[in-house]
Design an enzyme around this catalytic site. Structure first.
Site, PDB file in Angstrom:
ATOM      1  CG  HIS A 147      -2.080  -0.883   1.212  1.00  0.00           C
ATOM      2  ND1 HIS A 147      -1.971  -2.212   1.450  1.00  0.00           N
ATOM      3  CD2 HIS A 147      -3.401  -0.655   1.032  1.00  0.00           C
ATOM      4  CE1 HIS A 147      -3.162  -2.790   1.415  1.00  0.00           C
ATOM      5  NE2 HIS A 147      -4.052  -1.877   1.146  1.00  0.00           N
ATOM      6  CG  ASP A 199      -0.055   0.263  -4.114  1.00  0.00           C
ATOM      7  OD1 ASP A 199       0.941   0.686  -3.491  1.00  0.00           O
ATOM      8  OD2 ASP A 199      -1.025  -0.281  -3.567  1.00  0.00           O
ATOM      9  N   GLY A 200      -0.916  -2.733  -5.362  1.00  0.00           N
ATOM     10  CA  GLY A 200      -2.051  -3.651  -5.244  1.00  0.00           C
ATOM     11  C   GLY A 200      -3.355  -2.937  -4.992  1.00  0.00           C
ATOM     12  CG  HIS A 201      -6.036  -0.354  -2.223  1.00  0.00           C
ATOM     13  ND1 HIS A 201      -6.777   0.610  -2.877  1.00  0.00           N
ATOM     14  CD2 HIS A 201      -6.818  -0.809  -1.220  1.00  0.00           C
ATOM     15  CE1 HIS A 201      -7.960   0.731  -2.278  1.00  0.00           C
ATOM     16  NE2 HIS A 201      -8.012  -0.125  -1.275  1.00  0.00           N
ATOM     17  CG  HIS A 257     -10.456  -4.999  -2.545  1.00  0.00           C
ATOM     18  ND1 HIS A 257     -10.662  -3.636  -2.538  1.00  0.00           N
ATOM     19  CD2 HIS A 257     -10.330  -5.369  -1.248  1.00  0.00           C
ATOM     20  CE1 HIS A 257     -10.652  -3.209  -1.283  1.00  0.00           C
ATOM     21  NE2 HIS A 257     -10.453  -4.236  -0.481  1.00  0.00           N
ATOM     22  CD  GLU A 309     -11.857  -5.759   2.592  1.00  0.00           C
ATOM     23  OE1 GLU A 309     -12.303  -5.201   3.594  1.00  0.00           O
ATOM     24  OE2 GLU A 309     -10.776  -5.463   2.071  1.00  0.00           O
ATOM     25  CD  GLU A 325     -14.283  -1.302   2.679  1.00  0.00           C
ATOM     26  OE1 GLU A 325     -13.939  -2.337   2.069  1.00  0.00           O
ATOM     27  OE2 GLU A 325     -13.486  -0.421   3.050  1.00  0.00           O
ATOM     28  CB  CYS A 327     -14.228   2.325   1.575  1.00  0.00           C
ATOM     29  SG  CYS A 327     -13.388   3.063   2.970  1.00  0.00           S
ATOM     30  CB  CYS A 402     -10.376   2.220   5.205  1.00  0.00           C
ATOM     31  SG  CYS A 402     -11.412   0.748   5.296  1.00  0.00           S
ATOM     32  CB  CYS A 403     -15.409   2.987   6.608  1.00  0.00           C
ATOM     33  SG  CYS A 403     -15.262   1.447   5.693  1.00  0.00           S
TER      34      CYS A 403
HETATM   35  O1  FUB Z   1      -6.681  -1.825   1.884  1.00  0.00           O
HETATM   36  C1  FUB Z   1      -7.058  -0.533   2.306  1.00  0.00           C
HETATM   37  C2  FUB Z   1      -8.526  -0.511   2.663  1.00  0.00           C
HETATM   38  O2  FUB Z   1      -8.768  -1.412   3.730  1.00  0.00           O
HETATM   39  C3  FUB Z   1      -9.448  -0.967   1.578  1.00  0.00           C
HETATM   40  O3  FUB Z   1      -9.840   0.013   0.700  1.00  0.00           O
HETATM   41  C4  FUB Z   1     -10.577  -1.519   2.345  1.00  0.00           C
HETATM   42  O4  FUB Z   1     -11.380  -2.371   1.583  1.00  0.00           O
HETATM   43  C5  FUB Z   1      -9.906  -2.209   3.480  1.00  0.00           C
HETATM   44  O5  FUB Z   1      -9.477  -3.474   3.096  1.00  0.00           O
HETATM   45 ZN    ZN Z   2     -13.450   1.233   4.297  1.00  0.00          ZN
END
Ligand code: FUB
Ligand code: ZN
Length: 646
Positions: A147, A199-201, A257, A309, A325, A327, A402-403
């Site tokens: 991340h 990046d994985g995210h 995801h 997720e 979620e 987010c 995160c949310c």
């Molecule tokens: O990986 C970062 C955040 O944490 C993601 O966006 C959410 O889904 C939670 O896994």
């Molecule tokens: Zn979140």
């Protein structure tokens, strides 16, 4: 002389297309000063945001930054490599709030934390407390889970917000140094950059586009394009989970995801907007259609699986195990708004409305202090709460938090997502009490939406020469409406509605009024028959609100035995006493007395072989359906959105 869209003012918000962008619409400047969203945003400003620094302190996020800055001693705190992003999202939220109200003590808190972030940055621009403190400074070796670029993305977004809202350069300088560092590291083979990777995210991609918009530095846009297009080439092992199975341009449905997929798609829309890349634009439009047709819960919630997720398969939309979620709802709003601006189409704002009022807003309690990470559509009788982040009960904060700050930043920047302008005039995408403005026109709106369907618009100022068009989105759920403007009156049978937009073109004068009345008759909604989880069920909706039953309103038993009678009328009850003042829908139902058997011989609906034993009549019961977004604000109990009819 008609002005070009690039001459429209730049309202302060997260998305600011450049003057040369190929966008149909540009965000208008909106203020919200009364009504539904004003109240929810006031709670955000008064309760949620001010509590942020203390929560970030007790969870250790600020401590980690102090450690990285050499200003404290001790151990890294937190379980994830992305805990810095909680700070960045809070900073972004606070910055948008400061754009409206630059008062203390929020401003001082922001500057204190900005200084801390700057102090934690390494001399070459790198910044990530987990890798600096826990991983001995080894960088970019775990792109799948680390991340690092995701964190950079949230830092950059916070910096852009801070700069736009306050005019201050400090955080933007930090962001630029980090972006320059990333640009020196990542690139195609042969580019002279050491790493060809993603990046994985996703997250850094939208952030880099916005940094380009803020600074004019083209390298950032190119870097965003590189990251988007390197997805789907196996750099992370080729998994759908992190959108590495297939390039976005060739994808046919959303996958993996949910939040990751949606942030990546938001970036693709940004790139199409800035570069005119039609292939990327078409991919986004195609994937949005596939998502809404096959993978979207009624609440606008996205992500069917707790496991990873994940979006899940088409029509795999469970109720009690829905992930949805918070987010993901936010990311969906961000993506849809970019598509709404890019294309000018109303359908994207239809989904935004559904998501805002339901899947998103349920994520925060009425008092602004407790949160839901996952947003199920059912909690069963006898539910045993597993606790933890994925609990169906509200929580003060999460290990993976995160949310909550994501909710804070969307509420703080909400005015940005409501209206747009172009050469033709002003488009109202969402209805609030307040003002909507471009550089040529200002319109005031008064409404008690979503409780009542009347929205009264008054033109306050116009400097346009000649006619211009006031466009009002007629929500896709709306069956009946009326609109009056001076001597003109229309209803749904003869109004000039074009693909969801009611277009009113006049030489408007200050004081001119338009009154829109949207019919808010409650309705029953059925799902696509391929959604096995809710076959034979209906949901109650009213206007943009999805409703649900909560156990607390139905004493004498649980909700699993309830059946709704669709042949009986639905009634509306305004309840100022309930949950801060809501409108409920009352329906007729029965409470079945089912034998505890598990299964029994099948009989057809007209069967005569013991059907009465299988399906006793049950006692009549009045069903009170509250708006889904206010569920889980009273005592714990069961809840359900989809109700069996037999
Ligand atoms: O990986 C970062 C955040 O944490 C993601 O966006 C959410 O889904 C939670 O896994
Ligand atoms: Zn979140």
């Amino acid at each position: 002389m008609p002005r070009t869209p690039s001459a429209l003012p730049f309202p302060i918000g997260p998305i600011r297309p450049t003057p040369g962008a190929r966008t149909a619409l540009r965000p208008a400047a909106v203020t919200i000063d009364g009504g539904f969203w004003h109240d929810r945003r006031a709670t955000n400003a008064r309760v949620s945001l001010p509590q942020g620094p203390d929560l970030l302190e007790s969870a250790g996020n600020l401590h980690n930054l102090r450690l990285a800055a050499g200003r404290a001693e001790g151990e890294f705190q937190g379980a994830y490599p992305f805990v810095d992003t909680d700070v960045y999202k809070w900073l972004e939220a606070a910055a948008w709030q400061l754009a409206e109200d630059s008062g203390e003590p929020l401003a001082a808190e922001v500057e204190r934390i900005v200084a801390l972030v700057a102090a934690a940055q390494q001399p070459d621009g790198y910044l990530n407390t987990w890798f600096q403190l826990v991983k001995g400074g080894v960088r970019y070796q775990d792109l799948r889970w680390g991340h690092e670029l995701y964190c950079a993305g949230h830092l950059i977004q916070a910096a852009v917000a801070h700069h736009r809202a306050t005019g201050r350069p400090e955080l933007l300088d930090v962001a630029r140094r980090f972006a320059d560092h990333i640009d020196s590291v990542f690139g195609l083979p042969g580019s002279g950059k050491p790493i060809d990777g993603i990046d994985g995210h996703p997250e850094v991609e939208t952030a880099l586009v916005e940094l380009y918009r803020e600074t004019g530095e083209r390298r950032y846009l190119d870097l965003a394009g590189y990251f988007v297009d390197r997805h789907g080439h196996g750099l992370l092992g080729g998994e759908a989970y992190c959108q590495d199975r297939v390039p976005l341009r060739a994808a046919t449905n959303v996958e993996g995801h949910a939040v990751r997929q949606l942030y990546l798609l938001a970036a693709a829309a940004d790139l199409a907007t800035e570069t005119g890349d039609d292939e990327l634009r078409s991919a986004g439009e195609r994937l949005w259609r596939a998502m809404t047709a096959t993978k979207t819960h009624l609440t606008g919630g996205l992500g069917a699986h707790h496991d990873r997720e994940d979006f899940g398969d088409p029509y795999e939309l469970p109720n009690e195990r829905a992930y949805c979620e918070t987010c993901a709802a936010i990311a969906s709003v961000q993506w849809s708004w970019r598509l709404a601006l890019l294309t000018g189409e109303a359908r994207y704002s239809d989904l935004i409305e559904r998501t805002l009022f339901n899947g998103f807003l349920a994520g925060v309690s009425l008092d602004g202090e407790r949160w839901l990470y996952v947003n199920p559509l059912q909690v069963r009788d006898g539910h045993t709460d597993s606790g933890g982040d994925q609990s169906a009960r509200r929580t003060r904060w999460f290990r993976c938090a995160c949310c909550p700050p994501n909710v804070m930043r969307l509420l703080a920047s909400l005015p940005h997502y409501l209206a747009s302008g172009d050469e033709q005039g002003l488009q109202i995408h969402q209805f609030v009490t307040g003002t909507y403005a471009t550089d040529r026109v200002r319109v005031r709106a008064e409404t008690d939406y979503p409780w009542h369907g009347t929205v009264a618009f008054t033109v306050e100022e116009t400097s346009a020469d000649g006619p211009w068009t006031l466009s009002l989105r007629i929500p896709q759920w709306c069956r009946e409406f009326r609109v009056r403007s001076g001597a003109d009156a229309y209803d749904q049978s003869d109004a000039p509605v074009d693909h969801g937009w009611l277009r009113l073109t006049r030489a408007w004068e200050p004081g001119d009024r338009v009154v829109l009345e949207l019919g808010l008759e409650p309705r029953l909604t059925a799902a696509d028959p391929r959604v096995d989880a809710v076959r034979g069920c209906v949901a109650i909706e009213r206007g943009p609100l999805v409703h649900c039953l909560e156990q607390v309103d139905h004493p004498g038993g649980g909700l699993d035995d309830i059946v709704l009678d669709p042949s009986r009328p639905l009634a509306v009850k305004h309840r100022p006493d309930l949950l801060g003042g809501v409108t409920t829908v009352v329906a007729a139902g029965r409470r079945r007395r089912l034998p505890d058997r598990g299964w029994w011989p099948y009989t057809s609906a007209s069967g005569t072989d013991g059907g009465s034993d299988r399906e006793p009549d049950g006692e009549p019961v009045e069903l009170t359906a509250i708006p889904y977004h206010v569920w889980a604000n009273r005592e714990d109990g069961s809840m359900r959105v989809w109700l069996p009819t037999s």
